[in-house]
Motif scaffolding. Structure first.
Motif, PDB file in Angstrom:
ATOM      1  N   HIS A  76       0.866  -1.180   0.000  1.00  0.00           N
ATOM      2  CA  HIS A  76       0.000   0.000   0.000  1.00  0.00           C
ATOM      3  C   HIS A  76       0.897   1.222   0.000  1.00  0.00           C
ATOM      4  N   VAL A  77       0.452   2.279  -0.621  1.00  0.00           N
ATOM      5  CA  VAL A  77       1.288   3.456  -0.763  1.00  0.00           C
ATOM      6  C   VAL A  77       1.641   4.080   0.587  1.00  0.00           C
ATOM      7  N   ASP A  78       0.786   3.921   1.598  1.00  0.00           N
ATOM      8  CA  ASP A  78       1.024   4.525   2.910  1.00  0.00           C
ATOM      9  C   ASP A  78       1.676   3.568   3.903  1.00  0.00           C
ATOM     10  N   LYS A  79       2.030   2.399   3.467  1.00  0.00           N
ATOM     11  CA  LYS A  79       2.602   1.412   4.387  1.00  0.00           C
ATOM     12  C   LYS A  79       4.009   1.835   4.813  1.00  0.00           C
ATOM     13  N   PRO A  80       4.401   1.654   6.091  1.00  0.00           N
ATOM     14  CA  PRO A  80       5.765   1.996   6.522  1.00  0.00           C
ATOM     15  C   PRO A  80       6.821   1.273   5.684  1.00  0.00           C
ATOM     16  N   ALA A  81       8.007   1.902   5.567  1.00  0.00           N
ATOM     17  CA  ALA A  81       9.052   1.394   4.672  1.00  0.00           C
ATOM     18  C   ALA A  81       9.467  -0.033   5.026  1.00  0.00           C
ATOM     19  N   LEU A  82       9.568  -0.330   6.349  1.00  0.00           N
ATOM     20  CA  LEU A  82       9.980  -1.673   6.751  1.00  0.00           C
ATOM     21  C   LEU A  82       9.041  -2.726   6.192  1.00  0.00           C
ATOM     22  N   TYR A  83       7.743  -2.451   6.237  1.00  0.00           N
ATOM     23  CA  TYR A  83       6.768  -3.448   5.790  1.00  0.00           C
ATOM     24  C   TYR A  83       6.611  -3.460   4.275  1.00  0.00           C
ATOM     25  N   LYS A  84       7.019  -2.362   3.628  1.00  0.00           N
ATOM     26  CA  LYS A  84       7.101  -2.425   2.172  1.00  0.00           C
ATOM     27  C   LYS A  84       8.165  -3.436   1.753  1.00  0.00           C
ATOM     28  N   VAL A  85       9.327  -3.374   2.406  1.00  0.00           N
ATOM     29  CA  VAL A  85      10.399  -4.331   2.097  1.00  0.00           C
ATOM     30  C   VAL A  85       9.986  -5.740   2.505  1.00  0.00           C
ATOM     31  N   ALA A  86       9.448  -5.883   3.730  1.00  0.00           N
ATOM     32  CA  ALA A  86       9.031  -7.207   4.193  1.00  0.00           C
ATOM     33  C   ALA A  86       7.917  -7.780   3.335  1.00  0.00           C
ATOM     34  N   GLY A  87       7.135  -6.903   2.696  1.00  0.00           N
ATOM     35  CA  GLY A  87       6.083  -7.389   1.804  1.00  0.00           C
ATOM     36  C   GLY A  87       6.631  -8.190   0.647  1.00  0.00           C
ATOM     37  N   ALA A  88       7.926  -8.005   0.323  1.00  0.00           N
ATOM     38  CA  ALA A  88       8.534  -8.761  -0.771  1.00  0.00           C
ATOM     39  C   ALA A  88       8.521 -10.251  -0.495  1.00  0.00           C
ATOM     40  N   TRP A  89       8.590 -10.646   0.787  1.00  0.00           N
ATOM     41  CA  TRP A  89       8.512 -12.078   1.108  1.00  0.00           C
ATOM     42  C   TRP A  89       7.266 -12.424   1.931  1.00  0.00           C
ATOM     43  N   GLY A  90       6.314 -11.481   2.018  1.00  0.00           N
ATOM     44  CA  GLY A  90       5.080 -11.758   2.744  1.00  0.00           C
ATOM     45  C   GLY A  90       3.983 -12.287   1.850  1.00  0.00           C
ATOM     46  N   ASN A  91       4.348 -13.014   0.814  1.00  0.00           N
ATOM     47  CA  ASN A  91       3.375 -13.557  -0.138  1.00  0.00           C
ATOM     48  C   ASN A  91       3.976 -14.804  -0.773  1.00  0.00           C
ATOM     49  N   HIS A  92       3.175 -15.517  -1.506  1.00  0.00           N
ATOM     50  CA  HIS A  92       3.637 -16.783  -2.100  1.00  0.00           C
ATOM     51  C   HIS A  92       4.794 -16.574  -3.068  1.00  0.00           C
ATOM     52  N   GLU A  93       4.629 -15.679  -4.041  1.00  0.00           N
ATOM     53  CA  GLU A  93       5.628 -15.526  -5.098  1.00  0.00           C
ATOM     54  C   GLU A  93       6.960 -15.012  -4.550  1.00  0.00           C
ATOM     55  N   GLY A  94       6.893 -13.968  -3.714  1.00  0.00           N
ATOM     56  CA  GLY A  94       8.123 -13.397  -3.183  1.00  0.00           C
ATOM     57  C   GLY A  94       8.845 -14.326  -2.234  1.00  0.00           C
ATOM     58  N   SER A  95       8.089 -15.022  -1.387  1.00  0.00           N
ATOM     59  CA  SER A  95       8.734 -15.937  -0.450  1.00  0.00           C
ATOM     60  C   SER A  95       9.354 -17.127  -1.179  1.00  0.00           C
ATOM     61  N   LEU A  96       8.732 -17.559  -2.270  1.00  0.00           N
ATOM     62  CA  LEU A  96       9.319 -18.641  -3.058  1.00  0.00           C
ATOM     63  C   LEU A  96      10.621 -18.182  -3.718  1.00  0.00           C
ATOM     64  N   LEU A  97      10.660 -16.933  -4.173  1.00  0.00           N
ATOM     65  CA  LEU A  97      11.898 -16.400  -4.741  1.00  0.00           C
ATOM     66  C   LEU A  97      12.986 -16.352  -3.670  1.00  0.00           C
ATOM     67  N   LEU A  98      12.623 -15.967  -2.442  1.00  0.00           N
ATOM     68  CA  LEU A  98      13.586 -15.971  -1.346  1.00  0.00           C
ATOM     69  C   LEU A  98      14.079 -17.385  -1.073  1.00  0.00           C
ATOM     70  N   TRP A  99      13.178 -18.361  -1.096  1.00  0.00           N
ATOM     71  CA  TRP A  99      13.551 -19.777  -0.921  1.00  0.00           C
ATOM     72  C   TRP A  99      14.591 -20.166  -1.972  1.00  0.00           C
ATOM     73  N   CYS A 100      14.336 -19.834  -3.233  1.00  0.00           N
ATOM     74  CA  CYS A 100      15.274 -20.178  -4.317  1.00  0.00           C
ATOM     75  C   CYS A 100      16.609 -19.475  -4.133  1.00  0.00           C
ATOM     76  N   LEU A 101      16.570 -18.214  -3.702  1.00  0.00           N
ATOM     77  CA  LEU A 101      17.792 -17.450  -3.487  1.00  0.00           C
ATOM     78  C   LEU A 101      18.659 -18.104  -2.415  1.00  0.00           C
TER      79      LEU A 101
END
Length: 659
Positions: A76-101
């Motif tokens: 969300h545009v108003d979400k704090p910066a920390l949770y914008k970054v954490a949102g990258a792995w707070g979902n199926h696609e992003g967390s799977l990319l982290l798993w592969c990494l």
């Protein structure tokens, strides 16, 4: 262009993973250093490509690029910066990319490591490359985080408010480090089964390679699980720290298997024994990790920390699990009977104690597996829905772990090959007597109705005092001059201190869990401003309730004064009820007052009205005795794992052999 660049890097990483696997297989078949060097280069390049892809995803979240579906659905545009970054792995696609990494990164480390025989290492690198290919391929073909939206939203739907918490920002990366770290143990086990021969002298060196990976994975899982438990404790507002939720169990099963693997690998390293059993546990531990990934991502579970995705992707994950685990267990069934049995040992020995420890841990993991999967299997077969909760685990898991705890302090005191049970009993006599005294004293204070709580306190005292007794015996505390004791303590290897801290931390956790569960008091009331509520030795008074505005939420904040029943030690505590307009969700922010090792736990609920028509609110208060130990214990356990990892004996490479 960020999305296109990330997508390109992701596809490139799949090509490099295939090349990595192919070069490693060719190098093993031709026994050639050129191909294995190419495999190492491909592994490093694969890790680099995935790193760039992951950075591209983080940049998309940071800049609120809502043209990407994964960003639009989880930021969300108003979400704090920390949770914008954490949102990258707070979902199926992003967390799977982290798993592969993480998997590719560990594979690159494995490919560049030194000290194991050429064939064994090359086979392990090939197995790790094959695993990476499977998961990166899954990400590319079914779960790319770089899919575009034709009509992007302006502000985004926002991340689940319950996940917008510092503990949850760190929880997934730590868990993935543990989950995927076990993939290296899996690959080493597959390589050992391919290369192992009856009477082979490779097993001590192999065990030394497996043990650091198992230790690191276990420590990361310990911290990750503890963070998740603490999040559930203070964020969800229901007052508990563990509920045997299937997603909780999905992380707990690999932890149990990793703990068993860690103990078994010690025997294989020191004595060359239990080779077949250790390889089995290495396969099992990562199989549990893959099973957890399936349960969380397949949509078969409903949980606040599960990724509810479509069943088609769940079936693809099930296929990966079947291929990887099925091939490894088939290889084990074929090759394990031909492996060396290793050094013989007596029924009373350190090896035997570790085998018994393994037995309890693996059976405990099996009970958790049964309790987790049985409702799913029953529903799929008959349509009947049942719930397997705390009562089942209290009757099955807890007795097994209690039995394991009773034998744990004796293991380090027993000698290899043949131990002296009488001598060990004499060295632990004081610890045993004090533990029994703790249990009897607790029983006399708390009444027979809390006999299980008293038993838990006695078991915890046994673990703590037994750990201290083991170190005291090794440094000859009070049996040698102080200078000699100090010299012995300084000479103790870090792994010995690590073992002591891990067992000590387990004892503190058991004490906290037993007392918090058995002695907790909880009250609920409808209170106006000025109203009071009491739980245990504490009283809370509602001082004021007002509306505050956060970065992306509105909150009704209640301010409490918490004091003892006799009016001393007053402190101010706040609790909130937050509303997130982006998703229309309401969450609870718990007020915690840390009183030594105890917690005073406060939540504020919906508005109500008193009999006089005054405004009031639903307030829940709990006194959780020794709750701090529930989270301090695992932290000490993980610290013990870190100390053991720093032991120079684990860093010293075994003598290399070619072939």
């Amino acid at each position: 262009m960020t999305a296109e660049f990330g997508s390109f890097c992701l596809i490139l990483s799949l090509t490099l993973a295939v090349a990595w696997t192919g070069f490693a297989v060719a190098g093993r078949m031709r026994n050639g250093a050129l191909m294995t060097g190419a495999a190492q280069g491909a592994a490093i390049a694969c890790f680099g490509a995935l790193t760039l892809a992951f950075l591209a995803l983080i940049l998309a979240f940071w800049t609120s690029d809502f043209s990407l579906a994964v960003v639009a659905n989880n930021s969300h545009v108003d979400k704090p910066a920390l949770y914008k970054v954490a949102g990258a792995w707070g979902n199926h696609e992003g967390s799977l990319l982290l798993w592969c990494l993480v998997m590719a990164g560990f594979g690159a480390l494995l490919a560049g490591a030194r000290g194991l025989s050429f064939r064994l290492k090359t086979s392990a690198v090939a197995a790790q490359g094959a695993l990476t290919t499977l998961f990166v391929g899954f990400a590319v073909f079914t779960s790319s985080p770089f899919a575009r939206l034709d009509d992007p939203p302006v502000v985004g739907l926002g991340l689940n408010p319950l996940l917008q918490d510092p503990a949850l920002a760190l929880h997934p990366p730590l868990l993935y480090g543990g989950y995927v770290g076990l993939s290296v143990c899996f690959s080493l086990a597959v390589a050992a089964l391919i290369e192992g021969r009856a009477g082979s002298a490779m097993w001590p060196a192999w065990g030394r390679w497996v043990r650091p990976w198992a230790l690191a994975s276990w420590a990361l899982l310990t911290v990750g699980i503890a963070l998740g438990s603490f999040w559930a404790y203070y964020e969800l507002g229901w007052g508990g720290w563990w509920f045997w939720d299937p997603v909780e169990n999905a992380s707990f099963m690999p932890w149990l298997a990793a703990a068993a693997l860690l103990h078994s690998a010690v025997v294989t390293e020191r004595r060359g024994a239990l080779a077949g059993w250790t390889t089995f546990l290495a396969i099992l531990a990562f199989t549990f990790s893959m099973l957890g990934a399936f349960l969380v991502r397949s949509g078969v579970l409903t949980s606040v920390h599960a990724f509810a995705v479509d069943p088609e992707r769940g079936m693809a994950l099930l296929g990966i699990l079947g291929v990887a685990a099925g091939a490894a267990f088939a290889l084990f069934a074929w090759r394990a009977p031909k492996l060396t049995p290793g050094g013989a040992f007596a029924p009373v020995s350190r090896e035997a104690a570790l085998v018994l420890n393994n037995l309890f841990l693996t059976v405990a993991a099996a009970t958790v597996l049964l309790g987790t999967l049985y409702p799913l299997i029953l529903e799929a077969a008959t349509g009947e829905t049942i719930s397997v909760g705390p009562p089942y685990f209290a009757l099955t898991f807890v007795p097994l772990m209690t039995a394991m705890a009773l034998i744990l302090p004796a293991g380090p005191l027993l000698a290899w090959k043949r131990g002296d049970l009488k001598g060990v009993g004499q060295r632990l006599m004081l610890a045993a007597g004090l533990s029994v005294a703790v249990g009897l004293l607790a029983l006399s204070v708390w009444s027979p109705a809390r006999a299980l709580t008293a038993l838990g306190a006695a078991v915890a005292a046994w673990l703590v005092l037994g750990s201290i007794s083991e170190v005291a015996d090794r440094v000859r505390l009070f049996r040698a001059p102080a200078a000699e004791t100090a010299r012995r303590a300084k000479a103790l290897p870090l792994s010995a201190w690590g073992t002591t801290l891990a067992h000590l931390g387990l004892g503190l956790f058991v004490l906290g869990a037993a007392l918090e569960t058995g002695l907790k008091t909880e009250r609920q009331a409808i209170l106006p401003v000025g109203g009071e509520i009491a739980a245990g030795p504490y009283v809370a008074r509602v001082e004021q309730v007002g509306v505050v505005e956060g970065p992306n939420f509105l909150a009704e904040r209640a301010t409490f004064t918490v004091r003892t029943v006799d009016g001393r030690a007053a402190r101010t505590v706040t609790a909130e009820r937050r509303f997130f307009p982006a998703g229309g969700q309401t969450t609870t922010e718990v007020g915690l007052d840390f009183r030594g090792l105890d917690d005073v736990y406060l939540t504020v609920g919906e508005r109500a009205a008193t009999a006089d028509g005054d405004r009031a609110w639903s307030v829940r208060m709990a006194h959780n005795p020794m709750a701090r130990l529930i989270f301090l214990g695992p932290a000490i356990m993980a610290l013990g794992g870190l100390l053991s990892l720093l032991d120079r004996r684990l860093r010293r490479a075994p003598t290399r052999r070619r072939g």
